[in-house]
Design an enzyme around this catalytic site. Structure first.
Site, PDB file in Angstrom:
ATOM      1  N   HIS A   1     -47.533  30.733  12.558  1.00 61.75           N
ATOM      2  CA  HIS A   1     -48.111  30.968  10.982  1.00 61.75           C
ATOM      3  C   HIS A   1     -47.351  29.980  10.205  1.00 61.75           C
ATOM      4  CE1 HIS A   1     -49.228  32.946   7.645  1.00 61.75           C
ATOM      5  NE2 HIS A   1     -47.934  33.436   7.367  1.00 61.75           N
TER       6      HIS A   1
ATOM      7  N   CYS B   1     -50.636  38.233   7.941  1.00 60.65           N
ATOM      8  CA  CYS B   1     -50.635  36.864   8.707  1.00 60.65           C
ATOM      9  C   CYS B   1     -50.549  36.807  10.069  1.00 60.65           C
ATOM     10  CB  CYS B   1     -49.491  36.308   8.036  1.00 60.65           C
ATOM     11  SG  CYS B   1     -49.165  36.464   6.433  1.00 60.65           S
TER      12      CYS B   1
ATOM     13  N   ASN C   1     -49.096  29.012   2.504  1.00 57.60           N
ATOM     14  CA  ASN C   1     -49.241  30.065   3.311  1.00 57.60           C
ATOM     15  C   ASN C   1     -50.608  30.721   3.212  1.00 57.60           C
ATOM     16  OD1 ASN C   1     -49.320  32.662   4.535  1.00 57.60           O
ATOM     17  ND2 ASN C   1     -46.993  33.152   4.004  1.00 57.60           N
TER      18      ASN C   1
HETATM   19  N1  COA Z   1     -38.765  27.776  -8.383  1.00 56.04           N
HETATM   20  C1  COA Z   1     -37.577  27.839  -8.835  1.00 56.04           C
HETATM   21  N2  COA Z   1     -36.447  28.858  -8.690  1.00 56.04           N
HETATM   22  C2  COA Z   1     -36.922  29.825  -7.822  1.00 56.04           C
HETATM   23  C3  COA Z   1     -38.221  29.832  -7.620  1.00 56.04           C
HETATM   24  C4  COA Z   1     -39.121  28.795  -7.680  1.00 56.04           C
HETATM   25  N3  COA Z   1     -40.457  29.090  -7.252  1.00 56.04           N
HETATM   26  N4  COA Z   1     -38.188  31.154  -6.615  1.00 56.04           N
HETATM   27  C5  COA Z   1     -37.284  31.612  -6.861  1.00 56.04           C
HETATM   28  N5  COA Z   1     -36.282  31.165  -7.375  1.00 56.04           N
HETATM   29  C6  COA Z   1     -34.936  31.257  -7.847  1.00 56.04           C
HETATM   30  C7  COA Z   1     -34.455  32.668  -7.770  1.00 56.04           C
HETATM   31  O1  COA Z   1     -34.824  32.962  -8.831  1.00 56.04           O
HETATM   32  C8  COA Z   1     -33.130  32.330  -7.368  1.00 56.04           C
HETATM   33  O2  COA Z   1     -32.320  32.114  -8.600  1.00 56.04           O
HETATM   34  P1  COA Z   1     -30.915  32.911  -9.137  1.00 56.04           P
HETATM   35  O3  COA Z   1     -29.977  32.374  -8.016  1.00 56.04           O
HETATM   36  O4  COA Z   1     -30.616  32.407 -10.357  1.00 56.04           O
HETATM   37  O5  COA Z   1     -31.205  34.318  -8.807  1.00 56.04           O
HETATM   38  C9  COA Z   1     -32.816  31.178  -6.748  1.00 56.04           C
HETATM   39  O6  COA Z   1     -34.063  30.176  -6.551  1.00 56.04           O
HETATM   40  C10 COA Z   1     -32.597  31.480  -4.981  1.00 56.04           C
HETATM   41  O7  COA Z   1     -33.697  32.506  -4.700  1.00 56.04           O
HETATM   42  P2  COA Z   1     -33.807  33.123  -3.336  1.00 56.04           P
HETATM   43  O8  COA Z   1     -34.940  34.173  -3.156  1.00 56.04           O
HETATM   44  O9  COA Z   1     -32.676  33.303  -2.792  1.00 56.04           O
HETATM   45  O10 COA Z   1     -34.462  31.867  -2.617  1.00 56.04           O
HETATM   46  P3  COA Z   1     -34.523  31.651  -0.943  1.00 56.04           P
HETATM   47  O11 COA Z   1     -33.616  30.267  -0.626  1.00 56.04           O
HETATM   48  O12 COA Z   1     -34.361  32.796  -0.278  1.00 56.04           O
HETATM   49  O13 COA Z   1     -36.128  31.001  -0.977  1.00 56.04           O
HETATM   50  C11 COA Z   1     -38.127  31.864  -0.339  1.00 56.04           C
HETATM   51  C12 COA Z   1     -37.155  31.757  -1.169  1.00 56.04           C
HETATM   52  C13 COA Z   1     -39.204  32.812  -0.802  1.00 56.04           C
HETATM   53  C14 COA Z   1     -38.774  30.354  -0.330  1.00 56.04           C
HETATM   54  C15 COA Z   1     -37.486  32.334   1.179  1.00 56.04           C
HETATM   55  O14 COA Z   1     -36.958  33.490   0.865  1.00 56.04           O
HETATM   56  C16 COA Z   1     -38.574  32.586   2.027  1.00 56.04           C
HETATM   57  O15 COA Z   1     -39.273  31.318   2.422  1.00 56.04           O
HETATM   58  N6  COA Z   1     -38.955  33.513   2.598  1.00 56.04           N
HETATM   59  C17 COA Z   1     -39.707  34.052   3.484  1.00 56.04           C
HETATM   60  C18 COA Z   1     -41.313  34.291   2.711  1.00 56.04           C
HETATM   61  C19 COA Z   1     -42.514  34.203   3.576  1.00 56.04           C
HETATM   62  O16 COA Z   1     -42.566  33.341   4.282  1.00 56.04           O
HETATM   63  N7  COA Z   1     -43.184  35.004   3.642  1.00 56.04           N
HETATM   64  C20 COA Z   1     -44.405  35.261   4.099  1.00 56.04           C
HETATM   65  C21 COA Z   1     -44.369  35.901   5.419  1.00 56.04           C
HETATM   66  S1  COA Z   1     -45.844  35.892   6.224  1.00 56.04           S
END
Ligand code: COA
Length: 324
Positions: A251, A112, A281
């Site tokens: 980004h 990215c 993204n």
């Molecule tokens: N829909 C519904 N539920 C979802 C899901 C989706 N698309 N994806 C994950 N979940 C669930 C998980 O399974 C978890 O369930 P559980 O509590 O029963 O285990 C719950 O939601 C929370 O998951 P978690 O991963 O802790 O969520 P989060 O608040 O950290 O959000 C992201 C996840 C990916 C949105 C967040 O971590 C994020 O944005 N990270 C940065 C990613 C990024 O920008 N990457 C690119 C960088 S260049």
């Protein structure tokens, strides 16, 4: 001529819009969850166009907006993590389609952060290697390397391309920059499409991984700490302060990351240009797409100072303070 001037920007995104409601039919997710955790409402997903094709279309748009012909281009850099082929590079294929004779062309892989890395490299090659006019492209068809059964990643990404044309000039548009990496953290948190190492000579069998795998929480923590840091870095190096900056174009990974960066920088959120709701993204393409949109909407004028700030797989990060 000792400087580098930005001539124009352009973009191309596939027409096929995939909403969160469409994704509800593919994985167990909901529009409400995706919007709350990421700010993403829809993304563009290729229905068959490859990375070369969308990179080429973004290049044509940038050349048109720059009022310059293809023949003047003597350097093409494409930032991508989702090339159609390992060889020829995406940049060489674009060079072939444009038919701009004698342009040097190569891809860079910095996920990215790739577009900002490319801009820094092109700026340096113009200043040090006699290149006169460069076409820089960020292009991704991430839908090829997304695991469409993994709800924690497939809702995040989109396809698209953005481009910029820069040229040797007495003016200087690239005021300050920084770029760096942390490979140890990258291996642990964000990987995609490992190359198959199962040669007849391999000592053990390796499992082929074809898709993006991410530890979302860890990447989130990294992103909210690095984003304010790299904004401050280019401000310090450029001897500037935030009041004089028209926009920060980050980004576009997640609107919560941008909210938190704005809070840490103690700056109005409106200073950040955000379009992640419409495109998701798009990795290396996200910053040039956002910049093109700003330009198309007439929100930036010649002379405006803008910070481009990127972070991503590698892990990598990069920022630059530009005068548009
Ligand atoms: N829909 C519904 N539920 C979802 C899901 C989706 N698309 N994806 C994950 N979940 C669930 C998980 O399974 C978890 O369930 P559980 O509590 O029963 O285990 C719950 O939601 C929370 O998951 P978690 O991963 O802790 O969520 P989060 O608040 O950290 O959000 C992201 C996840 C990916 C949105 C967040 O971590 C994020 O944005 N990270 C940065 C990613 C990024 O920008 N990457 C690119 C960088 S260049």
């Amino acid at each position: 001529m000792e400087g580098v001037k930005i001539l124009g920007v352009g973009k191309y995104c596939p027409e096929n819009v995939v909403t969160n409601f469409d994704l509800e039919k593919i994985v167990e997710t909901s529009d409400e969850w995706i919007v709350k955790r990421t700010g993403i409402k829809e993304r563009r997903i290729s229905d068959g166009e490859g990375t070369v094709e969308i990179a080429y279309k973004a290049a044509l748009n940038a050349l048109k907006n720059s009022n310059c012909g293809k023949d003047d281009i003597d350097l093409i850099i494409v930032a991508t993590t989702s090339p159609d082929k390992i060889m020829p590079s995406t940049a060489c294929s674009v060079q072939g389609l444009l038919d701009c004779k004698n342009a040097a062309a190569f891809d860079i892989s910095a996920a990215c952060s790739g577009f900002v890395y490319s801009l820094i490299i092109a700026d340096s090659l113009i200043k040090s290697a006699g290149k006169k006019r460069a076409l820089i492209i960020g292009a991704e068809v991430l839908s090829k390397i997304v695991d469409w059964s993994d709800r924690s990643t497939c809702v995040l990404f989109g396809d698209g391309a953005g481009a910029m044309v820069i040229e040797a000039s007495d003016e200087n548009s690239i005021i300050s920059s920084c770029f760096a990496s942390d490979g140890k953290l990258g291996e642990k948190t964000l990987v995609a499409a490992e190359i198959n190492l199962n040669t007849p000579f391999a000592k053990s069998e390796n499992i082929e991984k074809r898709y993006i795998e991410m530890k979302g929480g860890e990447v989130f923590k990294f992103a909210v700490s690095i984003l304010p840091e790299i904004v401050n870095d280019v401000l310090d190096k450029g001897n500037e302060n935030l009041e004089n900056i028209k926009y920060i174009v980050p980004h576009q990974a997640n609107s919560r990351i941008i909210d938190e960066a704005a809070r840490r920088l103690k700056v109005n959120r409106e200073k950040f240009y955000v379009n992640v709701d419409k495109y998701g993204n798009t990795s290396a393409a996200s910053i040039p797409i956002a910049l093109s949109e700003l330009s198309e909407k007439g929100l930036i004028n010649k002379g405006d100072k803008i910070i481009l700030a990127a972070f991503g797989g590698g892990l990598t990060w990069a920022s630059t303070l530009i005068k548009f």
